[in-house]
Design an enzyme around this catalytic site. Sequence first.
Site, mmCIF file in Angstrom:
data_model
loop_
_atom_site.group_PDB
_atom_site.id
_atom_site.type_symbol
_atom_site.label_atom_id
_atom_site.label_comp_id
_atom_site.label_asym_id
_atom_site.label_seq_id
_atom_site.Cartn_x
_atom_site.Cartn_y
_atom_site.Cartn_z
ATOM 1 N N GLY A 179 -7.093 1.027 -7.140
ATOM 2 C CA GLY A 179 -6.321 2.063 -6.453
ATOM 3 C C GLY A 179 -6.273 1.829 -4.956
ATOM 4 O O GLY A 179 -5.252 2.059 -4.304
ATOM 5 N N ASP A 180 -7.388 1.344 -4.396
ATOM 6 C CA ASP A 180 -7.465 1.047 -2.960
ATOM 7 C C ASP A 180 -6.560 -0.135 -2.610
ATOM 8 O O ASP A 180 -5.882 -0.130 -1.584
ATOM 9 C CB ASP A 180 -8.911 0.748 -2.563
ATOM 10 N N THR A 200 1.252 6.525 -9.771
ATOM 11 C CA THR A 200 0.801 5.168 -10.107
ATOM 12 C C THR A 200 0.655 4.918 -11.596
ATOM 13 O O THR A 200 0.805 3.798 -12.074
ATOM 14 C CB THR A 200 -0.541 4.869 -9.422
ATOM 15 N N PHE A 212 -2.306 13.022 -13.323
ATOM 16 C CA PHE A 212 -3.186 14.188 -13.254
ATOM 17 C C PHE A 212 -3.207 14.770 -11.846
ATOM 18 O O PHE A 212 -3.108 15.988 -11.653
ATOM 19 C CB PHE A 212 -4.604 13.796 -13.693
ATOM 20 N N SER A 235 -14.465 3.757 1.886
ATOM 21 C CA SER A 235 -15.828 3.332 1.593
ATOM 22 C C SER A 235 -15.986 1.820 1.808
ATOM 23 O O SER A 235 -15.007 1.081 1.864
ATOM 24 C CB SER A 235 -16.207 3.703 0.156
ATOM 25 N N ASP A 263 -4.168 8.061 -0.641
ATOM 26 C CA ASP A 263 -4.407 8.108 -2.081
ATOM 27 C C ASP A 263 -5.236 9.370 -2.332
ATOM 28 O O ASP A 263 -6.427 9.401 -2.002
ATOM 29 C CB ASP A 263 -5.171 6.865 -2.537
ATOM 30 N N THR A 310 -20.463 2.404 -7.532
ATOM 31 C CA THR A 310 -21.379 3.233 -8.328
ATOM 32 C C THR A 310 -21.231 3.027 -9.837
ATOM 33 O O THR A 310 -21.904 3.704 -10.610
ATOM 34 C CB THR A 310 -21.179 4.725 -7.990
ATOM 35 N N THR A 326 -0.060 8.301 -3.234
ATOM 36 C CA THR A 326 -0.112 7.505 -4.475
ATOM 37 C C THR A 326 -0.978 8.208 -5.535
ATOM 38 O O THR A 326 -1.991 7.667 -5.968
ATOM 39 C CB THR A 326 -0.678 6.100 -4.187
#
Length: 307
Positions: free
Chosen positions: A228-229, A180, A146, A10, A111, A45, A142
């Site tokens: 995370g990116d 991670t 969960f 994105s 990811d 967002t 990565t």
Amino acid sequence: MECRVLSIQSHVVRGYVGNKSASFPLQVLGFEVDSINSVQFSNHTGYSHWKGQVLTADELHVLYEGIKLNNVHHYDYVLTGYTRDTSFLEMVVDIVQELKTANPNLVYVCDPVLGDHGSMYVPQNLYPVYKNKVVPVADIITPNQFEAELLTGKNISTEKDAVEVMDLLHAMGPDTVVITSSDLPSRLGDRFLVSLGSQRHVRPDGTRTTQRVRIEVPKVDAVFVGTGDLFAAMLLAWTHHYPNDLKTACEKTFSVMHHVIQRTISYAHELAGPGRRPSPPQLELRMIQSKADIEDPAIVTEATSSC
């Protein structure tokens, strides 16, 4: 030798998420980055308002065809993150497979963004695409705890469980897996969280060996977007520089994260003022200001050998 990354993520006009989080740090570390923006939004967002456009699978294919027609589609890495559309994700897989045919040494860093803390935040129908199509073509993944549990169908309650989950993920395709974040208890107390990594190597004689590492990461009381990116981009960079040394690659990656996050939280609290919770704009990652730390991070997070 030039090293070129195709990053499909994105894009935001204001702030740091997706390609905005990944491109600058990779460029600082010497990588050429070709970006395809899966969305173009005004901002992430988490703000009160956001506007923008979403790239479709067909539009992604058109852009890729343009690169191909000019015969400039040789890549060393592909990097992907958050997406909400199955057809887009399937098109990414098609592109990765074609690029790997052109360059069998290409490394795909993924990811697998599905959710966190027991709940999914992407549509359910993305799960089988990640499990059956994306992870099998990935080389480095990565996931958080969960996501790792979801992809393997196995819960993590102990470090032994985590190792078994990473081995299941290896069996699906990727040679490098970094969980991670996890809910495992830290040896340093409840102000730290545990991350785990595993990397398979093939010895010259054809036998396999696996390196495991454990990292205790300081917790931060704030919600960041784009971390995370940044993490996936830094793991790409440091595993490139240390291809057979997951310990050093993780120490460099987690140390970059620490420096960027500490600089960001300090600045956010300064802007917000005493006793006030920082807002999303104030918590945008201090990326440019962290250039020196990205290039040569002081090691503040040490990885230890895991079981």
